[in-house]
Design an enzyme around this catalytic site. Structure first.
Site, mmCIF file in Angstrom:
data_model
loop_
_atom_site.group_PDB
_atom_site.id
_atom_site.type_symbol
_atom_site.label_atom_id
_atom_site.label_comp_id
_atom_site.label_asym_id
_atom_site.label_seq_id
_atom_site.Cartn_x
_atom_site.Cartn_y
_atom_site.Cartn_z
ATOM 1 C CB SER A 1 -0.860 -0.052 1.096
ATOM 2 O OG SER A 1 -1.742 0.920 1.412
ATOM 3 C CG ASP B 1 -7.398 -2.147 -3.562
ATOM 4 O OD1 ASP B 1 -8.049 -1.338 -2.863
ATOM 5 O OD2 ASP B 1 -5.950 -2.414 -3.466
ATOM 6 C CG HIS C 1 -5.893 -1.557 -0.017
ATOM 7 N ND1 HIS C 1 -5.331 -1.253 -1.049
ATOM 8 C CD2 HIS C 1 -5.188 -1.098 1.121
ATOM 9 C CE1 HIS C 1 -4.560 -0.652 -1.010
ATOM 10 N NE2 HIS C 1 -4.304 -0.454 0.506
HETATM 11 C C1 MLT Z 1 -1.315 5.925 -0.019
HETATM 12 O O1 MLT Z 1 -1.759 6.836 0.355
HETATM 13 O O2 MLT Z 1 -0.063 5.720 -0.309
HETATM 14 C C2 MLT Z 1 -2.288 5.069 -0.889
HETATM 15 O O3 MLT Z 1 -3.603 5.815 -0.771
HETATM 16 C C3 MLT Z 1 -2.458 3.849 0.063
HETATM 17 C C4 MLT Z 1 -2.974 4.109 1.474
HETATM 18 O O4 MLT Z 1 -1.939 4.252 2.338
HETATM 19 O O5 MLT Z 1 -4.134 4.046 1.953
#
Ligand code: MLT
Length: 214
Positions: free
Chosen positions: A106, A156, A187
């Site tokens: 992520s 996701d 996700h």
């Molecule tokens: C981010 O902010 O890098 C992406 O949206 C993934 C997350 O951290 O939720």
């Protein structure tokens, strides 16, 4: 936790000869301990280096600032990606490590993608779990066959297949050896992520070893 380098981090030296070195990069709200079990499952006995993101969002560690969900502060992305690449160089000197393969989830996958595009020398390759394109325009990077695996979850809502495909195209255009797989997941990570990453890493590291002796 080791603190004397520029990022708070965990370091686990390798338990076996010729094991890969993994750089573990957690998601929003995670920390340097989060992905150690994942690293051990993907590559048993690997050397693990796991920093904690320095940006706090409502007290939750991240690797760069965002303005809203999926809307990134690009100036901060660039600054933080460079800061992380500097930490990798620092840690390699301290612990005597080769360039690591990043395993990012992520937000950790997104910062790994930014490092690949901005400081390609910092990493030998990457496993990007639920990544998105972190920069609106891809810089002209040269990734010269570096192996990169991207794993999307078809359900996701955050890192959509389309945003991950845009990143895959940018990495491919920069010369990386890209595999993008879609898994029946959201996700969150699934068992299929671990099994796919493990198989891909075993194949990527054996090809690297063959190239070294050829
Ligand atoms: C981010 O902010 O890098 C992406 O949206 C993934 C997350 O951290 O939720």
């Amino acid at each position: 936790m080791q603190q004397s380098l520029s990022f708070a981090h965990r370091y686990e030296p390798s338990a076996r000869a010729r094991a890969p070195t993994l750089l573990l990069l957690h998601g929003t709200g995670g920390n340097e301990s989060d992905l150690l079990p994942l690293g051990r499952m993907i590559a048993p006995g690997a050397t693990l280096l796991s920093p904690r993101g320095k940006v706090l969002e409502n007290g939750m560690p991240r690797f760069f600032r965002r303005l809203a969900e999926g809307v990134f502060d690009e100036e901060d992305v660039v600054r933080r990606a460079n800061e992380l690449a500097d930490f990798i160089a620092e840690a390699r000197g301290r612990y005597g490590l080769p360039a690591p393969i990043a395993v990012g989830y992520s937000n950790g996958a997104n910062v790994a993608a930014a490092v690949l595009l901005l400081r390609p020398e910092a990493m030998a390759g990457a496993i990007l779990l639920r990544p998105m394109m972190p920069l609106r325009a891809a810089p002209a990077a040269s990734l010269q066959g570096k192996p990169v695996l991207l794993l999307s979850g078809v359900m996701d809502p955050i890192a959509t297949i389309a945003s991950t495909a845009g990143l895959a195209a940018a990495l491919d255009g920069a010369g990386a050896s890209v595999q993008h797989r879609e898994l029946p997941a959201g996700h969150e990570l699934s068992q299929a992520d671990i099994a796919t990453a493990r198989r891909w890493l075993a194949s990527a590291t054996s090809q690297e070893a063959e190239a070294a002796v050829a």
